[in-house]
Design a protein around this motif. Structure first.
Motif, PDB file in Angstrom:
ATOM      1  N   GLY A  82     -12.648  39.845  46.268  1.00 51.41           N
ATOM      2  CA  GLY A  82     -13.545  39.220  45.307  1.00 51.41           C
ATOM      3  C   GLY A  82     -14.976  39.580  45.633  1.00 51.41           C
ATOM      4  N   MET A  83     -15.855  39.329  44.712  1.00 49.78           N
ATOM      5  CA  MET A  83     -17.269  39.629  44.915  1.00 49.78           C
ATOM      6  C   MET A  83     -17.899  38.558  45.808  1.00 49.78           C
ATOM      7  SD  MET A  83     -17.483  42.397  43.297  1.00 49.78           S
ATOM      8  CE  MET A  83     -19.210  42.682  43.498  1.00 49.78           C
ATOM      9  N   CYS A  84     -18.867  38.978  46.600  1.00 52.13           N
ATOM     10  CA  CYS A  84     -19.637  38.045  47.421  1.00 52.13           C
ATOM     11  C   CYS A  84     -20.594  37.274  46.519  1.00 52.13           C
ATOM     12  CB  CYS A  84     -20.475  38.790  48.465  1.00 52.13           C
ATOM     13  SG  CYS A  84     -19.522  39.545  49.761  1.00 52.13           S
ATOM     14  N   ALA A  85     -20.604  35.967  46.647  1.00 56.25           N
ATOM     15  CA  ALA A  85     -21.523  35.167  45.850  1.00 56.25           C
ATOM     16  C   ALA A  85     -22.971  35.424  46.250  1.00 56.25           C
ATOM     17  CB  ALA A  85     -21.187  33.684  45.993  1.00 56.25           C
ATOM     18  N   GLU A  86     -23.197  35.636  47.557  1.00 58.88           N
ATOM     19  CA  GLU A  86     -24.561  35.806  48.050  1.00 58.88           C
ATOM     20  C   GLU A  86     -25.068  37.243  47.962  1.00 58.88           C
ATOM     21  OE1 GLU A  86     -21.606  36.291  51.239  1.00 58.88           O
ATOM     22  OE2 GLU A  86     -21.973  34.683  49.824  1.00 58.88           O
ATOM     23  N   ASP A  87     -24.175  38.198  47.767  1.00 64.26           N
ATOM     24  CA  ASP A  87     -24.574  39.605  47.674  1.00 64.26           C
ATOM     25  C   ASP A  87     -23.631  40.277  46.687  1.00 64.26           C
ATOM     26  OD1 ASP A  87     -25.215  42.254  47.911  1.00 64.26           O
ATOM     27  OD2 ASP A  87     -24.773  42.404  50.054  1.00 64.26           O
ATOM     28  N   ARG A  88     -24.079  40.457  45.477  1.00 63.24           N
ATOM     29  CA  ARG A  88     -23.205  40.955  44.413  1.00 63.24           C
ATOM     30  C   ARG A  88     -22.679  42.363  44.679  1.00 63.24           C
ATOM     31  NH1 ARG A  88     -23.801  37.933  39.269  1.00 63.24           N
ATOM     32  NH2 ARG A  88     -22.653  39.734  38.526  1.00 63.24           N
ATOM     33  N   ARG A  89     -23.298  43.080  45.615  1.00 64.08           N
ATOM     34  CA  ARG A  89     -22.801  44.412  45.961  1.00 64.08           C
ATOM     35  C   ARG A  89     -21.671  44.334  46.975  1.00 64.08           C
ATOM     36  NH1 ARG A  89     -27.670  46.725  48.598  1.00 64.08           N
ATOM     37  NH2 ARG A  89     -27.917  44.533  49.027  1.00 64.08           N
ATOM     38  N   GLY A  90     -21.556  43.204  47.669  1.00 61.33           N
ATOM     39  CA  GLY A  90     -20.560  43.049  48.721  1.00 61.33           C
ATOM     40  C   GLY A  90     -19.214  42.607  48.173  1.00 61.33           C
ATOM     41  N   VAL A  91     -18.189  42.810  48.980  1.00 61.74           N
ATOM     42  CA  VAL A  91     -16.828  42.420  48.622  1.00 61.74           C
ATOM     43  C   VAL A  91     -16.288  41.537  49.741  1.00 61.74           C
ATOM     44  CG1 VAL A  91     -14.484  43.271  48.212  1.00 61.74           C
ATOM     45  CG2 VAL A  91     -16.441  44.546  47.317  1.00 61.74           C
ATOM     46  N   ARG A  92     -15.647  40.454  49.357  1.00 62.64           N
ATOM     47  CA  ARG A  92     -14.990  39.563  50.309  1.00 62.64           C
ATOM     48  C   ARG A  92     -13.486  39.751  50.188  1.00 62.64           C
ATOM     49  NH1 ARG A  92     -17.600  36.373  53.344  1.00 62.64           N
ATOM     50  NH2 ARG A  92     -19.686  35.694  52.828  1.00 62.64           N
ATOM     51  N   VAL A  93     -12.811  39.597  51.318  1.00 63.21           N
ATOM     52  CA  VAL A  93     -11.357  39.745  51.361  1.00 63.21           C
ATOM     53  C   VAL A  93     -10.783  38.520  52.057  1.00 63.21           C
ATOM     54  CG1 VAL A  93      -9.447  41.178  52.176  1.00 63.21           C
ATOM     55  CG2 VAL A  93     -11.617  42.245  51.559  1.00 63.21           C
ATOM     56  N   CYS A  94      -9.687  38.002  51.525  1.00 61.16           N
ATOM     57  CA  CYS A  94      -8.987  36.902  52.178  1.00 61.16           C
ATOM     58  C   CYS A  94      -7.482  37.116  52.017  1.00 61.16           C
ATOM     59  CB  CYS A  94      -9.412  35.546  51.626  1.00 61.16           C
ATOM     60  SG  CYS A  94      -9.105  35.312  49.888  1.00 61.16           S
ATOM     61  N   THR A  95      -6.714  36.479  52.881  1.00 59.28           N
ATOM     62  CA  THR A  95      -5.259  36.602  52.806  1.00 59.28           C
ATOM     63  C   THR A  95      -4.725  35.710  51.691  1.00 59.28           C
ATOM     64  OG1 THR A  95      -5.008  34.888  54.476  1.00 59.28           O
ATOM     65  CG2 THR A  95      -4.891  37.177  55.232  1.00 59.28           C
ATOM     66  N   THR A  96      -3.606  36.123  51.152  1.00 59.33           N
ATOM     67  CA  THR A  96      -2.858  35.304  50.206  1.00 59.33           C
ATOM     68  C   THR A  96      -1.837  34.491  51.004  1.00 59.33           C
ATOM     69  OG1 THR A  96      -1.176  37.001  49.916  1.00 59.33           O
ATOM     70  CG2 THR A  96      -3.076  37.072  48.400  1.00 59.33           C
ATOM     71  N   SER A  97      -1.129  33.610  50.341  1.00 67.62           N
ATOM     72  CA  SER A  97      -0.079  32.860  51.044  1.00 67.62           C
ATOM     73  C   SER A  97       0.999  33.817  51.546  1.00 67.62           C
ATOM     74  CB  SER A  97       0.512  31.776  50.147  1.00 67.62           C
ATOM     75  OG  SER A  97       1.034  32.331  48.963  1.00 67.62           O
ATOM     76  N   LYS A  98       1.295  34.856  50.778  1.00 72.75           N
ATOM     77  CA  LYS A  98       2.263  35.868  51.221  1.00 72.75           C
ATOM     78  C   LYS A  98       1.750  36.592  52.463  1.00 72.75           C
ATOM     79  CE  LYS A  98       4.643  40.053  49.638  1.00 72.75           C
ATOM     80  NZ  LYS A  98       4.803  41.002  48.518  1.00 72.75           N
TER      81      LYS A  98
END
Length: 123
Positions: A82-98
């Protein structure tokens, strides 16, 4: 030089063994490292999800190699980007439940390989 080459040899053997043991789960050593970073700790800034550049520092991959790896993990449904809220050029990654479930299943396998491969030879 001999000590350095010894370190490189242990590293190479350990990565090969990790890849072999993790293959039945559809993961390689680098795939697991990314899941382990995402599942094991909060992001440095305390938010959900890690910025790609922060993951790169933890797993010692270039951002381009990491982006390709994250793309594969995302295709498998193990992570979300997903996009970083604080830096629109950045990308955030998180794990899913899987992704969290697979990490929990595979973590003991990875830790056992590390314990076996990195044990002192005289122990």
């Amino acid at each position: 030089m001999e000590r350095w080459r010894g370190i490189l040899a242990v590293h190479a053997r350990t990565l090969c063994e990790l890849d072999r043991e993790l293959h039945p789960y559809g993961l390689g050593a680098s795939d697991f490292e990314v899941l382990d970073v995402l599942a094991g700790r909060h992001a440095p800034d305390g938010t959900d999800g890690w910025r790609v550049q922060d993951i790169a520092c933890q797993v010692h991959l270039s951002q381009s190699a990491l982006s390709r790896l994250i793309g594969r993990l995302e295709k498998e449904g193990l992570v979300e980007r997903g996009m970083c809220a604080e830096d629109r050029r950045g990308v955030r990654v998180c794990t899913t439940s899987k992704g969290r479930a697979l990490h929990a299943e595979v973590r003991p396998v990875q830790r056992a390989v590390l314990a076996r491969m990195l044990a002192a030879p005289d122990a």
